[in-house]
Design an enzyme around this catalytic site. Structure first.
Site, PDB file in Angstrom:
ATOM      1  N   HIS A 274       0.809  -1.192   0.192  1.00 61.90           N
ATOM      2  CA  HIS A 274      -0.015  -0.026   0.090  1.00 61.90           C
ATOM      3  C   HIS A 274       0.778   1.358   0.010  1.00 61.90           C
ATOM      4  O   HIS A 274       1.799   1.267   0.760  1.00 61.90           O
ATOM      5  CB  HIS A 274      -0.883  -0.017   1.150  1.00 61.90           C
TER       6      HIS A 274
ATOM      7  N   ASP B  22      -7.002  -2.909   3.849  1.00 64.27           N
ATOM      8  CA  ASP B  22      -5.594  -2.081   4.345  1.00 64.27           C
ATOM      9  C   ASP B  22      -5.640  -2.110   5.910  1.00 64.27           C
ATOM     10  O   ASP B  22      -4.962  -1.624   6.525  1.00 64.27           O
ATOM     11  CB  ASP B  22      -5.702  -0.377   4.050  1.00 64.27           C
TER      12      ASP B  22
END
Ligand code: GAR
Length: 200
Positions: free
Chosen positions: A109, A150
């Site tokens: 990410h 996430d």
């Protein structure tokens, strides 16, 4: 030699960095399979040029989300995949695949999670938000995948300074350079045991 699958949606520069690291021997693994939810992604083409097996799996191939999940689990199993890398993959992983590969699904990410993560936080959206918030630093996070966007356990992070002159595009380029190094380094640490993944 660990067998990797890489899940992609777009151009696949992180996938290419992983393939290169395997070819150069800095990552003692091989990319056996590339899966994309986007039939037209450049990443699929690049993987095919390298003679890596590829597979398009999406709501176009499987309208039923449960069947899509089963298909993903099956193609990973049929290639004896040890670790699944999400490299710019923009879809949630289904519960069956999540459970079959629990602790072995790893995402990259482009921010320092938990900051600037969650649904809708991908690509330039992340870097726009970082600049809008006036952050002095951002970075890259490698983390385990769980059922939420996430949110899984963080395995590695590297910070990147945000300059006053940075635009979302310039920041994306700086962060991407770090992504290409950190992803392969982290996977190698998992393989050589210096990062220990939770037991299944
Ligand atoms: C990368 O910056 C990756 O971190 C990001 O998408 C880009 C894919 O680029 N992933 C996310 O934003 C996930 N939420 P690539 O296709 O060139 O590897």
């Amino acid at each position: 030699m660990k067998k990797l699958a890489v899940l992609v949606s777009g151009r696949g520069s992180n996938m290419t960095a992983i393939i290169n690291a395997c070819e150069q021997g800095t990552l003692s693994a091989s990319v056996e399979l590339v899966i994309s939810n986007n039939e037209d992604s450049l990443a699929l083409e690049l993987a095919q040029e390298k003679n890596i097996d590829t597979c398009h799996l999406s709501s176009c191939t499987h309208a039923d989300a449960n069947l899509l999940d089963i298909a993903m689990q099956q193609v990973l199993a049929s290639h004896n995949i040890d670790i699944v890398l999400l490299a710019g993959f923009m879809k949630k992983i289904g519960p069956k695949t999540l459970s079959a590969y629990k602790g072995r699904l790893i995402n990259i990410h482009p921010s320092l999670l938990p900051k600037f993560g969650g649904q809708g936080m991908f690509g330039l959206n992340v870097h726009n938000a970082v600049i809008d918030a006036g952050e002095k630093e951002t970075g890259v996070t490698i983390h385990l995948v769980d059922g939420e966007y996430d949110k899984g356990a963080i395995l590695a992070q590297t910070a990147v300074a945000v300059g006053v002159e940075d635009t979302p595009e310039s920041l994306a380029a700086k962060v991407l350079k770090v992504e290409h190094v950190l992803f392969a380094e982290t996977i190698q640490k998992i393989i050589d045991g210096s990062i220990i993944l939770p037991a299944n």
